[in-house]
Scaffold this motif. Structure first.
Motif, PDB file in Angstrom:
ATOM      1  N   CYS A   3       0.828  -1.202   0.000  1.00  0.00           N
ATOM      2  CA  CYS A   3       0.000   0.000   0.000  1.00  0.00           C
ATOM      3  C   CYS A   3       0.865   1.256   0.000  1.00  0.00           C
ATOM      4  CB  CYS A   3      -0.945   0.011   1.188  1.00  0.00           C
ATOM      5  SG  CYS A   3      -0.176   0.311   2.782  1.00  0.00           S
ATOM      6  N   VAL A   5       0.947   5.024   1.715  1.00  0.00           N
ATOM      7  CA  VAL A   5       0.402   5.799   2.823  1.00  0.00           C
ATOM      8  C   VAL A   5       0.602   7.277   2.515  1.00  0.00           C
ATOM      9  CG1 VAL A   5       0.571   6.331   5.278  1.00  0.00           C
ATOM     10  CG2 VAL A   5       0.881   3.976   4.488  1.00  0.00           C
ATOM     11  N   SER A  61      -3.764  10.559   8.117  1.00  0.00           N
ATOM     12  CA  SER A  61      -3.219   9.635   7.123  1.00  0.00           C
ATOM     13  C   SER A  61      -4.329   8.823   6.471  1.00  0.00           C
ATOM     14  CB  SER A  61      -2.189   8.699   7.758  1.00  0.00           C
ATOM     15  OG  SER A  61      -2.792   7.887   8.734  1.00  0.00           O
ATOM     16  N   ASP A  62      -4.015   8.299   5.330  1.00  0.00           N
ATOM     17  CA  ASP A  62      -4.895   7.390   4.607  1.00  0.00           C
ATOM     18  C   ASP A  62      -4.002   6.496   3.768  1.00  0.00           C
ATOM     19  OD1 ASP A  62      -7.218   6.190   3.784  1.00  0.00           O
ATOM     20  OD2 ASP A  62      -7.903   7.849   2.540  1.00  0.00           O
ATOM     21  N   GLN A  63      -4.503   5.359   3.366  1.00  0.00           N
ATOM     22  CA  GLN A  63      -3.695   4.442   2.581  1.00  0.00           C
ATOM     23  C   GLN A  63      -4.471   3.977   1.353  1.00  0.00           C
ATOM     24  OE1 GLN A  63      -4.277   3.636   5.932  1.00  0.00           O
ATOM     25  NE2 GLN A  63      -6.048   2.365   5.557  1.00  0.00           N
TER      26      GLN A  63
END
Length: 114
Positions: A3, A5, A61-63
């Motif tokens: 992934c 981030v 944050s997001d992934q």
């Protein structure tokens, strides 16, 4: 490993943190609750660093996982993280944004955050 981030850490400026200190406990708790509700609505992960009921720092944050990575999801994720940060900045400015000119340092007169 599978992934990407996207994250943004923001430190609240000392001038704005100092404006939060004299606020009553209800106002501080209501503000933190507004931040939590707002960030939760953006569907991002976040961490708030709070000291004595005063927000010191926030990390958003997001992934994107490999199987969902394309230009559209990448740009949407960048926007979501940025708009989440902007939401926090606006909430701080709405509740505690009146920094007297005498407290502003020449190096950060136009910066709410460092």
């Amino acid at each position: 490993k599978d992934c990407i981030v996207v994250a943004c850490a923001t430190q609240v400026s000392p001038e704005h943190a100092n404006l939060m200190i004299p606020a009553d406990s209800y106002t501080k708790k209501d503000f933190i609750l507004d931040v939590n509700f707002g960030l939760n609505s953006f569907l991002v992960d976040y961490e708030l660093k709070i000291n004595n009921e005063v927000l010191q720092q926030f990390i958003i944050s997001d992934q994107i996982f490999e199987d969902g990575l394309n230009k559209d999801t990448f740009i949407r994720t960048l926007k979501r993280v940025f708009k989440s940060k902007l939401h926090c900045i606006w909430l701080i400015d709405k509740k505690f944004g009146n920094v007297p000119p005498s407290q502003m340092n020449a190096s950060n007169q136009n910066d709410m955050f460092i």
